[in-house]
Design an enzyme around this catalytic site. Structure first.
Site, short mmCIF file in Angstrom:
data_model
loop_
_atom_site.label_atom_id
_atom_site.label_comp_id
_atom_site.label_asym_id
_atom_site.label_seq_id
_atom_site.Cartn_x
_atom_site.Cartn_y
_atom_site.Cartn_z
N PRO A 11 0.79 -1.24 0.00
CA PRO A 11 0.00 0.00 0.00
C PRO A 11 0.82 1.29 0.00
O PRO A 11 0.30 2.33 -0.39
CB PRO A 11 -0.80 -0.10 1.31
CG PRO A 11 0.03 -0.98 2.20
CD PRO A 11 0.65 -1.99 1.27
N ARG A 12 2.09 1.21 0.44
CA ARG A 12 2.90 2.45 0.46
C ARG A 12 3.66 2.64 -0.84
O ARG A 12 4.36 3.63 -1.02
CB ARG A 12 3.88 2.42 1.64
CG ARG A 12 3.22 2.62 2.99
CD ARG A 12 4.24 2.49 4.12
NE ARG A 12 4.89 1.18 4.12
CZ ARG A 12 6.18 0.99 3.88
NH1 ARG A 12 6.97 2.00 3.64
NH2 ARG A 12 6.69 -0.26 3.88
N LYS A 14 4.40 2.98 -5.07
CA LYS A 14 3.90 3.93 -6.08
C LYS A 14 2.58 3.46 -6.65
O LYS A 14 1.65 4.24 -6.82
CB LYS A 14 4.96 4.10 -7.18
CG LYS A 14 6.24 4.78 -6.69
CD LYS A 14 7.28 4.94 -7.77
CE LYS A 14 8.07 3.71 -8.11
NZ LYS A 14 8.89 3.15 -7.02
N MET A 15 2.48 2.18 -6.94
CA MET A 15 1.24 1.63 -7.50
C MET A 15 0.21 1.34 -6.41
O MET A 15 -0.98 1.59 -6.57
CB MET A 15 1.53 0.35 -8.27
CG MET A 15 2.06 0.57 -9.66
SD MET A 15 0.82 1.30 -10.75
CE MET A 15 -0.17 -0.14 -11.14
N LYS A 38 5.90 -3.04 6.75
CA LYS A 38 5.97 -2.17 7.94
C LYS A 38 4.57 -1.89 8.46
O LYS A 38 3.59 -2.15 7.78
CB LYS A 38 6.58 -0.83 7.51
CG LYS A 38 8.09 -0.76 7.67
CD LYS A 38 8.64 0.50 7.06
CE LYS A 38 8.25 1.77 7.78
NZ LYS A 38 8.92 2.97 7.23
N ASN A 127 0.61 -5.09 -17.78
CA ASN A 127 0.35 -3.65 -17.88
C ASN A 127 -1.16 -3.42 -17.85
O ASN A 127 -1.90 -3.98 -18.65
CB ASN A 127 0.94 -3.09 -19.18
CG ASN A 127 1.16 -1.59 -19.08
OD1 ASN A 127 0.27 -0.87 -18.64
ND2 ASN A 127 2.33 -1.14 -19.45
N PHE A 128 -1.60 -2.58 -16.91
CA PHE A 128 -3.03 -2.30 -16.75
C PHE A 128 -3.48 -1.09 -17.58
O PHE A 128 -4.67 -0.77 -17.57
CB PHE A 128 -3.34 -1.99 -15.28
CG PHE A 128 -3.37 -3.19 -14.36
CD1 PHE A 128 -4.33 -4.19 -14.52
CD2 PHE A 128 -2.46 -3.32 -13.32
CE1 PHE A 128 -4.38 -5.27 -13.66
CE2 PHE A 128 -2.50 -4.40 -12.46
CZ PHE A 128 -3.46 -5.38 -12.63
N HIS A 155 11.95 3.00 -18.26
CA HIS A 155 11.28 3.09 -16.96
C HIS A 155 12.12 3.90 -15.97
O HIS A 155 13.33 4.08 -16.17
CB HIS A 155 11.04 1.70 -16.37
CG HIS A 155 9.86 0.99 -16.97
ND1 HIS A 155 9.94 0.29 -18.15
CD2 HIS A 155 8.57 0.91 -16.55
CE1 HIS A 155 8.74 -0.20 -18.43
NE2 HIS A 155 7.88 0.15 -17.48
N LYS A 159 12.93 0.64 -10.71
CA LYS A 159 12.33 -0.62 -11.15
C LYS A 159 13.28 -1.80 -10.90
O LYS A 159 14.47 -1.70 -11.20
CB LYS A 159 11.97 -0.52 -12.64
CG LYS A 159 11.20 -1.73 -13.16
CD LYS A 159 10.48 -1.44 -14.45
CE LYS A 159 9.79 -2.67 -15.00
NZ LYS A 159 8.80 -3.21 -14.04
N GLY A 165 7.76 -6.30 -17.62
CA GLY A 165 6.73 -7.30 -17.92
C GLY A 165 6.04 -6.99 -19.23
O GLY A 165 5.69 -7.91 -20.00
#
Ligand SMILES: NC(=O)C1=CN([C@@H]2O[C@H](COP(=O)(O)OP(=O)(O)OC[C@H]3O[C@@H](n4cnc5c(N)ncnc54)[C@H](O)[C@@H]3O)[C@@H](O)[C@H]2O)C=CC1
Ligand SMILES: O=C(O)C1=N[C@H](C(=O)O)C[C@H](O)C1
Length: 266
Positions: A11-12, A14-15, A38, A127-128, A155, A159, A165
């Site tokens: 959750p912390r 970038k994505m 964490k 890739n979304f 990129h 990365k 991918g």
């Protein structure tokens, strides 16, 4: 519209943080927990910079899956942990939506078998971003007529995996469309190792890593007297979120693993 309970791993990141903002906007999705290295024991809202969810944070993945009633795990972590999380989610009957890249072919095959055995949907999307998915599909089409092709992906320099991918998936799609072919001069020699890039079925893939970049790819086709370049740029990670949303909605209806968002588009 029925409610979907979602866990986010990473959750912390970038994505991951962008995915939390997407969930905040979509009232049909509820964040029920996060998995992080964490902040175990805290709530998401207690972590600086994250949205005001009162969902708990776990560092113990199995404990999380035991405690929380979830429909979907969104994994946006690292190749090593993403794979472990995806396997465990399936063991606990939770459908994974995986953006994490860098899984090996063997890992993908194992996850495909496990999903089939458990009769649970999985979406793994290199890739979304819709534009990137179209670039990959157009590349497959172009390769039928332009079999000589090189891929240049660019990129940000944080990365972990190379090639990306997306580049691997693009090369695999092109591989399906053209005869196997060794490109370049048969006698070419690298005077500096790596000069010609990575090789997938004779196709060269070049990975650029620089600060300032986000996610960019060019697929360059060459033929007599002409080149064709297909290019996609993500300038913001928001570009990936409509694809994450689509994957979460679709994975609930699937009972197999789907690799690539193109398989969910009409
Ligand atoms: N499919 C897609 O459209 C996209 C995929 N990605 C992929 O998503 C992944 C994440 O990318 P970013 O957010 O840019 O990376 P990032 O480095 O910003 O975030 C990764 C997060 O995962 C966390 N993490 C690492 N190990 C963990 C563990 N064991 N448990 C829980 N959390 C853990 C880290 O603390 C970090 O916050 C990468 O594999 C990247 O290639 C990135 C952008 C788009
Ligand atoms: O790490 C990233 O940033 C990205 N990773 C994915 C990939 O490896 O293709 C998708 C996108 O390119 C951004």
């Amino acid at each position: 519209m029925s409610n979907t309970n979602v866990i986010v791993a990473g959750p912390r990141g970038k994505m991951g943080s962008e995915a939390l903002r997407m969930i905040e906007k979509e009232e049909q999705f509820s964040l029920v927990a996060c998995i992080d290295r964490k902040n175990a024991g805290l709530k998401v809202q207690d972590v600086e910079g994250l949205p005001a969810f009162d969902a708990p944070i776990y560092d113990d993945v199995e404990q999380c899956f035991q405690d929380v009633q979830a429909d979907v795990l969104i994994d946006l972590t690292t190749p090593e942990f993403g794979y472990k999380h995806t396997r465990l989610a399936l063991e606990y009957g939770i459908r994974p939506v995986v953006g994490t890249t860098g899984f090996t072919k063997d890992q993908l095959a194992e996850l495909e078998d496990l999903a089939e055995k458990k009769e649970l949907g999985v979406v793994i999307a290199p890739n979304f971003a819709l534009g990137a998915v179209l670039m990959m599909q157009f590349s497959k089409w172009a390769a039928k007529y332009f079999p000589d092709v090189e891929i240049i992906e660019r990129h940000h320099d944080q990365k972990l995996d190379a090639p990306s991918g997306t580049a691997v998936k693009t090369a695999e799609l092109i591989q399906e469309a053209r005869e196997s072919k060794q490109q370049g001069h048969p006698d070419e020699k690298e005077t500096l190792e790596g000069a010609r890039g990575a090789d997938l079925d004779g196709m060269k893939i070049h990975s650029v890593r620089l600060p300032g970049l986000i996610a960019h790819q060019e697929v360059v086709f060459g033929s007599n007297g002409q080149t064709l370049t297909l290019k996609h740029d993500s300038y913001h990670r928001e570009s990936f979120m409509s694809g994450v949303k689509l994957a979460v909605e679709h994975v609930l209806k699937l009972d197999v693993l789907v690799y690539g968002l193109e398989n969910l588009l009409e």
